[in-house]
Design a protein around this motif. Structure first.
Motif, PDB file in Angstrom:
ATOM      1  N   ASP A  62       0.735  -1.989   0.030  1.00 25.87           N
ATOM      2  CA  ASP A  62       0.073  -0.667   0.016  1.00 25.87           C
ATOM      3  C   ASP A  62       1.052   1.364  -0.167  1.00 25.87           C
ATOM      4  O   ASP A  62       0.210   2.295  -0.213  1.00 25.87           O
ATOM      5  N   ALA A  97       2.555   1.610  -3.323  1.00 31.43           N
ATOM      6  CA  ALA A  97       1.501   2.346  -4.346  1.00 31.43           C
ATOM      7  C   ALA A  97       1.151   4.536  -4.026  1.00 31.43           C
ATOM      8  O   ALA A  97       1.523   4.501  -5.512  1.00 31.43           O
ATOM      9  N   GLU A 146      -5.390  -3.705  -4.606  1.00 28.70           N
ATOM     10  CA  GLU A 146      -5.946  -2.310  -4.987  1.00 28.70           C
ATOM     11  C   GLU A 146      -7.102  -1.677  -4.416  1.00 28.70           C
ATOM     12  O   GLU A 146      -7.545  -0.925  -4.589  1.00 28.70           O
ATOM     13  N   ARG A 199       0.017  -6.507  -4.593  1.00 26.99           N
ATOM     14  CA  ARG A 199       0.995  -5.533  -5.893  1.00 26.99           C
ATOM     15  C   ARG A 199       2.279  -6.345  -5.118  1.00 26.99           C
ATOM     16  O   ARG A 199       2.645  -6.896  -4.498  1.00 26.99           O
TER      17      ARG A 199
END
Length: 517
Positions: free
Chosen positions: A155, A158, A312, A376
């Motif tokens: 998190d 990103a 996401e 991710r």
């Protein structure tokens, strides 16, 4: 607004986002090295999967585990009066993580998420914290010299504008064999989580126009090795007990729908001689009459295809996905104990078990941690691939060793030749422990120079399937913290620190950087 002018501002040397096992070990390491640290937890659970039900440790070769990661398993051993243990109760792991936090006096903020990141050029200057759920009006601002992303989802990376990917690369991207679409044959290599031929996917088994059963995708099969946005299935590692005195019976969960398990009945019918619990669950026994129950077979605890949005998604969206997995999992257990179509031997076995009264007391005796097998994955200075796993490419800047086989759970359930098939499972074992590159936990230098990512590291899908084990996340967390401290001391971008110096520090702390065998 510049970071230096923010109100309610707190400053630390190192800010760590994600109170996973990696995050706790990283924070403990940095405090041991005399640095100020803040650990941010998005909920109230500490230790991630290691205290969230995964008591049957996946590692492959224990020789590859050193440093504080090994210390964790030795501290668990003391609880059970052993030198070390790799099988343990969730509450035992929670105690060890709590001990680390108390010993090092680690400041920890609960129930907060990072809403935004302030950067100057390639440096993160501050992060803005808000409540994980509910009102975001009350904000806290944290500045730091270095940041670590220890979340399972990636998190922070990103939010910091660091390159990443979600899903499976096409095999052509890195010249791999196992990253893209995979359709194993029933009970051949990687096919032990596959349906046998002949199981109908249709509501009316003889009528394709009747529609598909629950959990089956309408997506068509792809050529082997084709990349896509699929994410390997999540589940819960379930702690149950057969101690009557300590047991809360399995009951019908709110939202229960027996139609979700129709394929399981068809699997029973297709395997009439398969009546062992080990064909449908990995039912690992833990100390004090408890379990770590994991996925096994064509239809089990993995909620295949229900998690693609998770990496996401917002926290509110993740909450809904979590709830869907919870209803599915508790419903599966209830289906086993209540549905008369379940073979007697299996129904009788599961009926002996229930939720333990002395585990997850603040969470209704069920784990608060979903098994995020993959979120991710950063695209950093170096990408770990299948070639590293099998030893045809060896890095010269190790910050730890990985030792598990390449392991991806199923990604989707589709129709092939009018039969239901699971797709995406890969299990390739038989190679030696291999080094994980320092460059794979660092972003590209033109994107961020004061961030390290020991969990959602730079790796292809299939290589991540090998690296993604809790002992490895812990040792990479320790290595990342040491590198962060060194970056501060040398006043250099993390990509530019002296690796020889880092290597010596890792070895001084009993990290394992090579395994002779």
């Amino acid at each position: 607004m510049k970071a230096s002018s923010l109100k309610n501002e707190e400053h630390y040397d190192i800010c760590i986002y994600g109170a996973t096992s990696s995050g706790v070990i990283a924070a403990y390491t940095a405090k041991q090295m005399g640095r100020s640290v803040l650990l941010i937890a998005t909920d109230e659970h500490i230790g991630g999967l290691s205290s969230g039900g995964l008591g049957q440790t996946d590692i492959g070769n224990k020789q590859a585990i050193g440093g504080l990661s090994r210390d964790f398993y030795r501290r668990l051993g003391k609880i059970y009066e052993e030198e070390e243990t790799w099988k343990f109760e969730p509450s035992a792991a929670a105690k060890v993580f709590d001990d680390y936090i108390k010993e090092a006096e680690i400041p920890i903020i609960f129930n907060k998420r990072i809403e935004s990141v302030t950067k100057e050029n390639t440096q993160i200057k501050s992060v803005t914290l808000v409540n994980t759920y509910g009102s975001t009006r009350k904000k806290r601002y944290v500045t730091a010299k270095m940041f670590l992303d220890c979340t399972y989802e990636g998190d922070l990376l990103a939010l910091a504008g660091v390159s990443y990917t979600v899903g499976r690369e096409d095999n052509s991207v890195y010249g791999e064999t196992y990253s893209g679409f995979q359709l194993p044959e029933y009970r051949k290599q990687s096919g032990y989580h596959q349906f046998p031929d002949g199981v109908s996917p249709y509501v009316n088994p003889e009528d394709p126009s009747s529609g598909l059963l629950w959990g089956i995708s309408e997506k068509a099969a792809s050529p082997i090795g084709t990349g896509d946005d699929g994410v390997q299935a999540y589940n819960f590692r379930i702690c149950l007990t057969d101690s009557v005195e300590n047991m809360i019976p399995i009951t019908k969960p709110k939202g229960y729908d027996p139609k979700k398990y129709e394929l399981l009945i068809r699997l029973f019918e297709a395997q009439p001689n398969d009546r062992k619990i080990s064909s449908y669950f990995i039912w690992s026994r833990m100390p004090n009459r408890k379990t770590d129950v994991n996925n096994r077979g064509a239809f089990s605890t993995d909620m295949i295809g229900a998690n693609y949005a998770w990496p996401e998604a917002s926290f509110e969206e993740r909450k809904k996905i979590f709830e869907e997995h919870l209803i599915y999992t508790k419903g599966l257990l209830y289906f086993y104990v209540s549905d008369k179509r379940v073979p007697d031997s299996l129904r009788n076995f599961v009926s002996q078990w229930g939720y333990p009264k002395d585990e997850y007391i603040s969470n209704k005796h069920f784990t608060p941690q979903l098994y995020i097998r993959e979120g991710r994955r950063m695209i950093g200075e170096y990408v770990m691939t299948e070639h590293n796993c099998v030893g045809t490419e060896v890095v010269d800047d190790p910050v730890g060793m990985a030792a598990y086989g390449m392991d991806s759970h199923n990604i989707q359930r589709i129709v092939v030749d009018n039969m239901v098939k699971n797709e995406g499972n890969v299990e390739i074992h038989g190679f030696k422990p291999y080094p994980v590159s320092f460059r794979s936990i660092t972003p590209k230098r033109n994107e961020c120079t004061n961030l390290l990512v020991p969990v959602s590291l730079s790796s292809s899908h299939i290589a991540f399937g090998s690296i993604r084990m809790e002992p490895v996340f812990m040792l990479l967390g320790e290595s990342a913290a040491i590198a962060a401290v060194q970056s501060i001391e040398e006043n250099k971008a993390v990509q530019d620190i002296d690796y020889r110096n880092l290597k010596n520090k890792l070895l001084e702390r009993n990290q394992v950087l090579s395994v002779q065998q």
